[in-house]
Every structure is written in structure tokens, then in C-alpha cells.
Motif scaffolding. Sequence first.
Motif, PDB file in Angstrom:
ATOM      1  N   VAL A  10      32.662  14.117 -39.594  1.00  0.00           N
ATOM      2  CA  VAL A  10      32.604  15.330 -39.203  1.00  0.00           C
ATOM      3  C   VAL A  10      32.870  15.549 -37.751  1.00  0.00           C
ATOM      4  N   PHE A  11      33.952  16.470 -37.493  1.00  0.00           N
ATOM      5  CA  PHE A  11      34.458  16.769 -36.310  1.00  0.00           C
ATOM      6  C   PHE A  11      33.842  18.105 -35.920  1.00  0.00           C
ATOM      7  N   ALA A  12      33.255  17.887 -34.758  1.00  0.00           N
ATOM      8  CA  ALA A  12      32.245  18.993 -34.418  1.00  0.00           C
ATOM      9  C   ALA A  12      32.132  19.236 -32.567  1.00  0.00           C
ATOM     10  N   ASN A  13      32.291  20.477 -32.202  1.00  0.00           N
ATOM     11  CA  ASN A  13      32.289  20.882 -31.069  1.00  0.00           C
ATOM     12  C   ASN A  13      32.002  22.395 -30.695  1.00  0.00           C
ATOM     13  N   GLU A  14      31.046  22.861 -30.156  1.00  0.00           N
ATOM     14  CA  GLU A  14      30.616  24.229 -30.129  1.00  0.00           C
ATOM     15  C   GLU A  14      31.568  24.995 -29.205  1.00  0.00           C
ATOM     16  N   LYS A  15      32.417  24.102 -28.391  1.00  0.00           N
ATOM     17  CA  LYS A  15      33.335  24.712 -27.721  1.00  0.00           C
ATOM     18  C   LYS A  15      34.727  24.773 -28.266  1.00  0.00           C
ATOM     19  N   GLY A  16      35.727  25.834 -28.123  1.00  0.00           N
ATOM     20  CA  GLY A  16      37.075  25.722 -28.506  1.00  0.00           C
ATOM     21  C   GLY A  16      37.803  25.155 -27.780  1.00  0.00           C
ATOM     22  N   GLY A  17      39.153  24.850 -28.034  1.00  0.00           N
ATOM     23  CA  GLY A  17      40.224  24.301 -27.130  1.00  0.00           C
ATOM     24  C   GLY A  17      40.150  22.828 -26.916  1.00  0.00           C
ATOM     25  N   THR A  18      39.507  21.867 -27.789  1.00  0.00           N
ATOM     26  CA  THR A  18      39.471  20.718 -27.419  1.00  0.00           C
ATOM     27  C   THR A  18      40.243  19.639 -28.209  1.00  0.00           C
ATOM     28  N   GLY A  19      41.228  20.175 -29.171  1.00  0.00           N
ATOM     29  CA  GLY A  19      42.032  19.301 -29.715  1.00  0.00           C
ATOM     30  C   GLY A  19      41.070  18.974 -30.948  1.00  0.00           C
ATOM     31  N   LYS A  20      40.170  19.530 -31.553  1.00  0.00           N
ATOM     32  CA  LYS A  20      39.192  18.963 -32.638  1.00  0.00           C
ATOM     33  C   LYS A  20      39.970  19.128 -33.763  1.00  0.00           C
ATOM     34  N   SER A  21      40.749  20.186 -34.502  1.00  0.00           N
ATOM     35  CA  SER A  21      41.346  20.183 -35.554  1.00  0.00           C
ATOM     36  C   SER A  21      42.635  19.261 -35.602  1.00  0.00           C
ATOM     37  N   THR A  22      43.389  19.503 -34.320  1.00  0.00           N
ATOM     38  CA  THR A  22      44.357  18.642 -34.606  1.00  0.00           C
ATOM     39  C   THR A  22      44.193  16.990 -34.779  1.00  0.00           C
ATOM     40  N   THR A  23      42.984  16.736 -33.889  1.00  0.00           N
ATOM     41  CA  THR A  23      42.417  15.182 -34.103  1.00  0.00           C
ATOM     42  C   THR A  23      42.009  15.078 -35.641  1.00  0.00           C
ATOM     43  N   ALA A  24      41.317  15.903 -36.240  1.00  0.00           N
ATOM     44  CA  ALA A  24      40.951  15.953 -37.532  1.00  0.00           C
ATOM     45  C   ALA A  24      42.048  15.719 -38.373  1.00  0.00           C
ATOM     46  N   VAL A  25      43.074  16.531 -38.474  1.00  0.00           N
ATOM     47  CA  VAL A  25      44.069  16.144 -39.433  1.00  0.00           C
ATOM     48  C   VAL A  25      44.918  15.103 -39.089  1.00  0.00           C
ATOM     49  N   HIS A  26      45.215  14.703 -37.931  1.00  0.00           N
ATOM     50  CA  HIS A  26      45.794  13.090 -38.003  1.00  0.00           C
ATOM     51  C   HIS A  26      44.930  12.206 -38.486  1.00  0.00           C
ATOM     52  N   VAL A  27      43.551  11.989 -38.207  1.00  0.00           N
ATOM     53  CA  VAL A  27      42.811  11.038 -38.733  1.00  0.00           C
ATOM     54  C   VAL A  27      42.783  11.260 -40.228  1.00  0.00           C
TER      55      VAL A  27
END
Length: 259
Positions: A10-27
Motif C-alpha cells: 500500500v502506497f499511502a500518504n495523506e498529503k499530496g505531491g510526494t511522488g506516491k503514484s509515480t513510485t507506485a507505478v514504477h514499483v
Amino acid sequence: MAAHGPHAIVFANEKGGTGKSTTAVHVAVGLAMQGARVACIDLDSRQRTLYRYLENRSDTARRRDIDLATPRFEAFEGSSEAELQAQIDRMGEGADFLLFDTPGRDDVPARYVATRSDTLVTPINDSFVDFDLIGKVDPESFEVTKISFYAELIWEARTRRARTDGLSIDWVVLRNRLHNLEARNQQRVGSALDALAKRVGFRVIPGLSERVIYRELFPSGLTLLDKGQLGQLGTSHIAARQELRQLIAALHLKLPVPA
């Protein structure tokens, strides 16, 4: 999330703009490239960044008539935990890893999967603005004074999980967008993270640097791991690819043994 089912990331952070989705896709793509069966559920019903990224990837594969390792992916469109669990059960069937991208806000489905994850990845930018999600520091000494509500939530979930099934959530805090500048701030944030990690029990690993190429790849759905499709890469892009490989290795995910 499941004793004999897929490993839930699970990639989770209640703040946006942390590169969460980009990191999730690459992983997700990186694991698929290594032969793992990966399924993804995008829980962000508004942005759907992971879903659209993988949709773009599928379109590129069809348009160029090429084979791109692409996880199965869906977006969650329901409203109840029962609907989410039904989708988890269906998407997890036959998968080695089930990966979730969550919205950058407090959200019931996001909490549901975070507290039932096997690996919880919390990307943060290297600043005390993002550190505030998991802990508070003294404004003069920068020493940790208390843990946040979010950190308490995960700590309680880990404790409850250990009591009920003997398993634990591997909580990983990912330091994204590190810069060579602002070395003093990085050192202060790093010291605060190390101190909080000892109190709460997460691991800290380096993430992805701030690079324009990550935004440029979105329309095609390609990743830095798609060597044959990116043309001539500069030195910085090669370094970014190595950075990504090190990130995936640092998650300590057990890949399936080839049959």
C-alpha cells in the motif's frame, strides 16, 4: 492482508505531491518485469493517476505493437468496505502482489487497506512540512516531541495484527525528491526520521529524486525500466534507473520462484 494470498503493498500518504503514484507505478512495473504477477487497485476516485498511467501504458503497447510488462489494474468505484473487499478478493486471485495507490487525503478505503497491508510505503518529500504527517518536532532543537495521529493509527494496526495473526506490517518511509542542496535541512529531517523510526518502528529508505523525465513518461505509460523504448538516455536518466532499482530492492519483497 492475507496469510496465503498476495502480498499487499500500500502506497499511502495523506498529503499530496510526494511522488506516491509515480513510485507506485514504477514499483508495480518493476515487479512485473521480474516475473511477478502483479495486480493494482487505484483508490483515488478523483485523480486516478496510477490507473491512467497504466491505461496509457496499455495503449502504447497496442499502438507500437510491442510487449510491455503491465500489471492488471482497476480503479475502486464503490463506496463500502464490503465492495472494496470483494474487489480485493477478485483482483488478488492468482496474484503474487496486490498493490494499492491511495489518495492524498484522509480516506476510509485508504485506511482500510493501510491497516491490512503487508508492506506500507509512505513517500515523503524531504521537508518538515511532510514530516508533520508522522511526527512533530521542537521548532528550536528539531528534536521529535510527539508522534502524529497517522503514526499512531499505523502503530496500533501493527500491534493488533501481530496479536491476531502473528504477522506485522513492514512500514517503510520513503524519502523522495532528495536534492543535493539544502544539506543542513536534509540532515535535520534525517535525524528526526531516525529518532521517530526507533519509537514507531518504521524503516527509512531513499526514494526517487526530482526529475522531469518522470512527468514526461506519463502520457506513454513508459517507465525508466523500459530500456528498449526510451531511446538515447543521458547520464542523469541512467542514474535515475539505478536509483529506482535500489528502491525496489530496499523494499525487501520476496519474488516468486520461477517454475
